[in-house]
Structure formats: structure tokens, C-alpha cells
Design a protein around this motif. Sequence first.
Motif, PDB file in Angstrom:
ATOM      1  N   SER A  15       0.664  -1.221  -0.473  1.00 21.64           N
ATOM      2  CA  SER A  15       0.357  -0.122   0.481  1.00 21.64           C
ATOM      3  C   SER A  15       0.870   0.980   0.263  1.00 21.64           C
ATOM      4  CB  SER A  15      -1.131   0.477   1.143  1.00 21.64           C
ATOM      5  OG  SER A  15      -0.431   0.061   2.065  1.00 21.64           O
ATOM      6  N   ALA A  19       1.020   3.899  -2.826  1.00 21.52           N
ATOM      7  CA  ALA A  19       0.412   6.055  -2.822  1.00 21.52           C
ATOM      8  C   ALA A  19       1.840   6.509  -3.447  1.00 21.52           C
ATOM      9  CB  ALA A  19       0.720   5.524  -1.239  1.00 21.52           C
ATOM     10  N   ALA A  67      -5.591   5.237  -7.249  1.00 18.51           N
ATOM     11  CA  ALA A  67      -6.484   5.792  -6.640  1.00 18.51           C
ATOM     12  C   ALA A  67      -7.164   4.407  -5.907  1.00 18.51           C
ATOM     13  CB  ALA A  67      -7.160   6.909  -6.778  1.00 18.51           C
ATOM     14  N   LEU A  70      -5.309   1.392  -4.945  1.00 12.89           N
ATOM     15  CA  LEU A  70      -5.024   1.663  -3.655  1.00 12.89           C
ATOM     16  C   LEU A  70      -6.041   0.900  -2.218  1.00 12.89           C
ATOM     17  CD1 LEU A  70      -2.922   2.672  -1.638  1.00 12.89           C
ATOM     18  CD2 LEU A  70      -3.324   4.609  -2.207  1.00 12.89           C
ATOM     19  N   ARG A  71      -7.602   2.101  -2.635  1.00  8.67           N
ATOM     20  CA  ARG A  71      -8.037   2.303  -1.488  1.00  8.67           C
ATOM     21  C   ARG A  71      -8.348   0.478  -1.266  1.00  8.67           C
ATOM     22  NH1 ARG A  71     -14.015   4.005  -2.436  1.00  8.67           N
ATOM     23  NH2 ARG A  71     -14.977   2.671  -1.202  1.00  8.67           N
ATOM     24  N   LEU A  74      -5.769  -0.782   0.104  1.00 11.83           N
ATOM     25  CA  LEU A  74      -6.357  -0.606   2.355  1.00 11.83           C
ATOM     26  C   LEU A  74      -7.195  -1.492   2.901  1.00 11.83           C
ATOM     27  CD1 LEU A  74      -5.361   3.453   1.574  1.00 11.83           C
ATOM     28  CD2 LEU A  74      -3.584   1.676   3.074  1.00 11.83           C
TER      29      LEU A  74
END
Lengths: 171, 223
Positions: A15, A19, A67, A70-71, A74
Motif C-alpha cells: 500500500s 501510494a 487510487a 490503493l483503496r 487498504l
Amino acid sequence: MSAVSTGVLAGRRRSIALALFLLVQTLAAVFFVGDAIADIVEGNVGAHIYFELLVAIALALGVGLGALALRQTLEELKAQDVALASARGALGDVIAAQFTDWGLTPAERDVAFLALKGLDVAEIAELRGRAAGTVRAQLTRIYAKAGVSGRAQFAAWFVEDLLGEGLDSEA
Amino acid sequence: MTEASSGSSSRRSKGLSQAGQAKPLPNWDPLLRLTHWGIAAVVLGNYALTKEGGSVHIALGWAGLGLLVLRLIWGFVGPREARFTSFLPNPMAALRHLVGLSKGQAPHFPSHNPAGAMMAYALWACLAVLIGTGLLMTGATPMKQAELEAAVAAGDWSVLVEEGEEAEDDESPFGEAIKEVHEVAANLILLLAFLHVAGVVVESRVMGRNLVRPMLIAARRRR
């Protein structure tokens, strides 16, 4: 480092890498689009503006998809944490119930718990501020109450339970 | 930093501290932390280190634009704590939070607390004004500005002739106003940043929860 926490650590690393990548990509997109807009403002509009437009769209798409990726990473990490916490809680309940069953005193419970976590006699003694001899005597009483021969069997008691249930539920 | 001693006492204490309630707050997500410190670096760097109007100053400003854009995108697609819907602006709630804090009873919020949320929006608005006025003043990308500076450094002053025409714009009332706004916004954002840090310190002290730690980037492995 346990097997579970190694997996979580790998997810965390991924992650952070994602980012960083997203950050570089966004900076590149902003600089590129800015440069293209400056070109247009200055009137340098030629065929190459279409290529710049294409690149700009690709960069923007990359940022958006990055994005989302990445979400997702997470969220997976969080789900893992929740599952791990509930498994920990469940195991903790099983252990506590078993300790009660064996009739361990509060002091013995503490020592037994630390022994399960893999601390040796000297470490437990230091942590509890007792003499090593005291801890050794407590461990002996714990093993006797549990009806096991020593530390290895004591630890295996709980692991075996987990493994056995796992196989049963699969069958 | 008083929490450091209890936090760093390693895994040994984990077994015993089951009843201990001083559990560290969860970290902010990595992208949020990166943009936070990136913007902090841009603001401080452009205030203290770079030459006003120079290519480095402009490049940092553009980097700030990128960071701001990324954070705003993250406000829509990021995890729950990072999304705007988790910390909509609410001045009354912000005041209540501050009053509660002065009485030593401010609840913890999974995202920004209401006062922190107002601060975040204020900082972003200020940053947007800074970047907008900066763009209006230069009108150039950092690449072009760097080319210009390189040409002048090489002794080719002719590029400045074009600049000369633009310089007239700078003296127009509009150009002056833009410059003024840029400077006021720059001072305002520093003031806001100072208040932001003060707020974090006060809540960390008063409520005994370390709000700095979840924003740090350095890995702190337990064990």
C-alpha cells in the motif's frame, strides 16, 4: 515475526508503494497537463496537441485507477485486521475458559499466558518482578493442573484444538 | 513524547496490558500521510527556502497543486476516514469540540474531529488561493521558467523582451492585487498551520492521546 503478521506487513508495504507511485503519477499528470494548457494559451496548437490530449487522458485514467487499486488494498488490509482481531479474541476466550477450567490462580494465569506467548522463565521473571525460582515453581504447578508433561505439550494443547476443529469442519 | 515510553515497551507488555486502555490510535492511510507531509514541505520550502518567483518556487507550487489535487480525489475515492463525507464542515460542532476540549472531555473521532475538519478545509482553501494566484502571476510552467532562466544565465537577454511586455501587466492594478493576495494567503496559511499544530499538541496533551503518531510515515514495528 509470526506468519500472519508477515502477511499483513507485506500488504502494508504494497500500500505504501502504491501510494508513492500514485503521488508521482499525479505530479506527472499535473505538470504535463499544465504544460499542454500553456501551449494552447500561447497558441502553439498543432497536431501534437492531440497526442498530448491522449497522454493527458492516459495519465488521468492512471491516477484514477491507481487510487481505486490503493483503496482496495487498504480495504483488504482492514478486513484482514478485523479477521485477525476476532480470531485473536476467540482464541483468547478459549484460553481464558480453559485456564478457569484448570483452576489456575490469577498469578498462574498471568504466567501461563506469558509462557504461551513464548517467553522463557527468565523473561517472565523479569516482567513480573519475581525470582526465576518462583516462576519455575508456578510453571510446574500449571503443567500439573493441566495434566501436561511440559511447555511443549502445554502450548500444543491449544494449537491442537484449533487444528482439530479446522479439519473437522472441512470434512 | 510521553507516550513513547509506554508504546515502545515492545511485545512483552502486550500480554499484560490487555486491560490497559492506552491503545495507540490507528494510522492514517499512507496516501493521506504522504500528501499531508508533502504539502507541509511545499509550504515551508516555498516560504523559507526558495527564491520568490524562481523556477524552484514555481516547481514547488506545481507540486503543491498535484498534492492538493490528489488529496481532493482521495476525498471522494479514498477509505472512509479520508473521505469528505466523514468530516463535512460543521462550524457549530467545531465550536462544541473546542469547548469540550477546554473542559477536558473531547470525544475521539475516527476521521478528523470537527475542529480539525474546519482547519483542513481552511488550509485547502488557502492553498488553492495561493496556487491560483501563483499561476496567475507566472502564467508559465516550471519547465518554461527554467528554460527562461537558463537562457538568461547563458547570456541571452532577448528572452526578457517578451517578459518586459508582461511586466506592464504586473504593474496594472489587477497584477498588484493578485500579488497582494498571494502574499496575504502565504502568511495566512502559515498562521493556520501554526494553529493546526497547536491544536494537535493541545488535544494530545489534554486528552492523553497521541495524535501525531498516526500521521508519521516512519515504520514503527512492534518487535
